[in-house]
Write a protein that holds these residues in place. Sequence first.
Motif, mmCIF file in Angstrom:
data_model
loop_
_atom_site.group_PDB
_atom_site.id
_atom_site.type_symbol
_atom_site.label_atom_id
_atom_site.label_comp_id
_atom_site.label_asym_id
_atom_site.label_seq_id
_atom_site.Cartn_x
_atom_site.Cartn_y
_atom_site.Cartn_z
ATOM 1 N N GLU A 94 18.203 2.107 6.578
ATOM 2 C CA GLU A 94 17.548 2.859 7.648
ATOM 3 C C GLU A 94 16.067 2.518 7.722
ATOM 4 O O GLU A 94 15.503 2.373 8.820
ATOM 5 C CB GLU A 94 17.735 4.360 7.429
ATOM 6 N N ASN A 95 15.419 2.366 6.566
ATOM 7 C CA ASN A 95 14.001 2.023 6.538
ATOM 8 C C ASN A 95 13.754 0.649 7.157
ATOM 9 O O ASN A 95 12.808 0.451 7.932
ATOM 10 C CB ASN A 95 13.479 2.030 5.103
ATOM 11 N N ILE A 96 14.592 -0.294 6.783
ATOM 12 C CA ILE A 96 14.442 -1.660 7.290
ATOM 13 C C ILE A 96 14.634 -1.690 8.799
ATOM 14 O O ILE A 96 13.836 -2.290 9.537
ATOM 15 C CB ILE A 96 15.460 -2.593 6.599
ATOM 16 N N GLU A 97 15.680 -1.028 9.274
ATOM 17 C CA GLU A 97 15.949 -1.015 10.709
ATOM 18 C C GLU A 97 14.845 -0.287 11.479
ATOM 19 O O GLU A 97 14.491 -0.685 12.597
ATOM 20 C CB GLU A 97 17.318 -0.389 10.969
ATOM 21 N N LEU A 98 14.273 0.757 10.871
ATOM 22 C CA LEU A 98 13.160 1.467 11.507
ATOM 23 C C LEU A 98 11.951 0.548 11.691
ATOM 24 O O LEU A 98 11.333 0.531 12.762
ATOM 25 C CB LEU A 98 12.754 2.682 10.658
ATOM 26 N N LEU A 99 11.621 -0.208 10.648
ATOM 27 C CA LEU A 99 10.461 -1.085 10.738
ATOM 28 C C LEU A 99 10.707 -2.230 11.712
ATOM 29 O O LEU A 99 9.825 -2.589 12.504
ATOM 30 C CB LEU A 99 10.083 -1.634 9.368
ATOM 31 N N GLU A 156 9.096 8.181 5.621
ATOM 32 C CA GLU A 156 8.158 9.154 6.182
ATOM 33 C C GLU A 156 6.825 8.511 6.572
ATOM 34 O O GLU A 156 6.081 9.061 7.396
ATOM 35 C CB GLU A 156 7.911 10.272 5.159
ATOM 36 N N ASN A 157 6.539 7.348 5.999
ATOM 37 C CA ASN A 157 5.258 6.683 6.253
ATOM 38 C C ASN A 157 5.441 5.265 6.808
ATOM 39 O O ASN A 157 4.555 4.424 6.668
ATOM 40 C CB ASN A 157 4.441 6.642 4.955
ATOM 41 N N VAL A 158 6.576 5.027 7.450
ATOM 42 C CA VAL A 158 6.884 3.684 7.947
ATOM 43 C C VAL A 158 5.853 3.205 8.965
ATOM 44 O O VAL A 158 5.630 1.999 9.123
ATOM 45 C CB VAL A 158 8.317 3.637 8.529
ATOM 46 N N LYS A 159 5.193 4.121 9.636
ATOM 47 C CA LYS A 159 4.160 3.740 10.610
ATOM 48 C C LYS A 159 3.003 3.000 9.949
ATOM 49 O O LYS A 159 2.243 2.282 10.619
ATOM 50 C CB LYS A 159 3.638 4.983 11.342
ATOM 51 N N ASP A 160 2.851 3.167 8.636
ATOM 52 C CA ASP A 160 1.769 2.506 7.906
ATOM 53 C C ASP A 160 2.175 1.132 7.369
ATOM 54 O O ASP A 160 1.375 0.463 6.703
ATOM 55 C CB ASP A 160 1.308 3.381 6.737
ATOM 56 N N VAL A 161 3.417 0.730 7.640
ATOM 57 C CA VAL A 161 3.927 -0.557 7.162
ATOM 58 C C VAL A 161 3.968 -1.534 8.335
ATOM 59 O O VAL A 161 4.379 -1.174 9.436
ATOM 60 C CB VAL A 161 5.328 -0.405 6.550
ATOM 61 N N LYS A 162 3.568 -2.763 8.082
ATOM 62 C CA LYS A 162 3.597 -3.808 9.102
ATOM 63 C C LYS A 162 4.289 -5.049 8.533
ATOM 64 O O LYS A 162 4.373 -5.227 7.316
ATOM 65 C CB LYS A 162 2.178 -4.193 9.539
ATOM 66 N N ASP A 199 0.824 -1.212 0.000
ATOM 67 C CA ASP A 199 0.000 0.000 0.000
ATOM 68 C C ASP A 199 0.857 1.260 0.000
ATOM 69 O O ASP A 199 0.553 2.238 -0.713
ATOM 70 C CB ASP A 199 -0.931 0.013 1.209
ATOM 71 N N VAL A 200 1.930 1.257 0.787
ATOM 72 C CA VAL A 200 2.816 2.426 0.842
ATOM 73 C C VAL A 200 3.512 2.629 -0.494
ATOM 74 O O VAL A 200 3.638 3.759 -0.984
ATOM 75 C CB VAL A 200 3.834 2.286 1.990
ATOM 76 N N PHE A 201 3.944 1.547 -1.125
ATOM 77 C CA PHE A 201 4.615 1.683 -2.417
ATOM 78 C C PHE A 201 3.651 2.121 -3.512
ATOM 79 O O PHE A 201 4.043 2.864 -4.422
ATOM 80 C CB PHE A 201 5.320 0.383 -2.801
ATOM 81 N N ILE A 202 2.406 1.675 -3.455
ATOM 82 C CA ILE A 202 1.412 2.145 -4.424
ATOM 83 C C ILE A 202 1.217 3.652 -4.284
ATOM 84 O O ILE A 202 1.175 4.388 -5.278
ATOM 85 C CB ILE A 202 0.068 1.400 -4.241
ATOM 86 N N LYS A 203 1.110 4.131 -3.040
ATOM 87 C CA LYS A 203 0.933 5.564 -2.808
ATOM 88 C C LYS A 203 2.151 6.345 -3.298
ATOM 89 O O LYS A 203 2.009 7.432 -3.887
ATOM 90 C CB LYS A 203 0.680 5.820 -1.332
ATOM 91 N N ALA A 204 3.345 5.817 -3.054
ATOM 92 C CA ALA A 204 4.565 6.489 -3.522
ATOM 93 C C ALA A 204 4.625 6.499 -5.048
ATOM 94 O O ALA A 204 4.948 7.521 -5.669
ATOM 95 C CB ALA A 204 5.792 5.794 -2.946
ATOM 96 N N TRP A 205 4.318 5.341 -5.651
ATOM 97 C CA TRP A 205 4.293 5.230 -7.121
ATOM 98 C C TRP A 205 3.359 6.293 -7.705
ATOM 99 O O TRP A 205 3.729 7.021 -8.634
ATOM 100 C CB TRP A 205 3.827 3.829 -7.492
#
Length: 208
Positions: free
Chosen positions: A109-114, A75-81, A17-23
Amino acid sequence: MKYIIFDFDGTLADSTDVFIKAWNLFAPKYRYDPIDIEDVIATKHMSLSQRAREYHFPMHKLPLIMPKVYRYFKENVKDVKLFEGIKEMLNGLAAEGYQIVVLSSNAKENIELLLKQEGVVSVSEVLTSSRIFGKDTVLKKFMRQNQVTPDQILYVGDELRDIQACNKVNIPFMWVSWGIDGFDLVEKENPKFVAHKPEEISEILIGK
């Protein structure tokens, strides 16, 4: 087998979903077609280059676009599970003595954040490939630095490009069905294992 290397997006992380929004956010600027989840499902049988042609995505601009996409992810990592059952599966493998590694073209950084956000402490190392088709180079470096042979590693992923990278360096591959690419794409590359849910990864590797 000592190391289990996991792809991240589509394998561990439910980030579609996050990648679709970014795309779609960058579609007007770079003049390619927006998509929705139905489009993602409908193109599971297509390779990355075929999808690019389908939606008029400029592959030559990939090095320019992807850093923006990964910045949006951060910026939207909170929306990723993580997919359901992933954390438990990783903990189980680690408890059995496997070293858990993540290899992705997403930003470290993204991976470690999640992983931190999801409370995952079983991952011992995060590797990244600066090129979307460069994972075989990273795998060769990993084997050299850790003095391991391909038979001591299993790569778990969901995409054709992952198994092709593994086949270049003779690392066995497990395909998972809940990700981006359909089995008809990867079947011809002869994955060693197939899993349809996270607990099957544990069942295959440790029998529980």
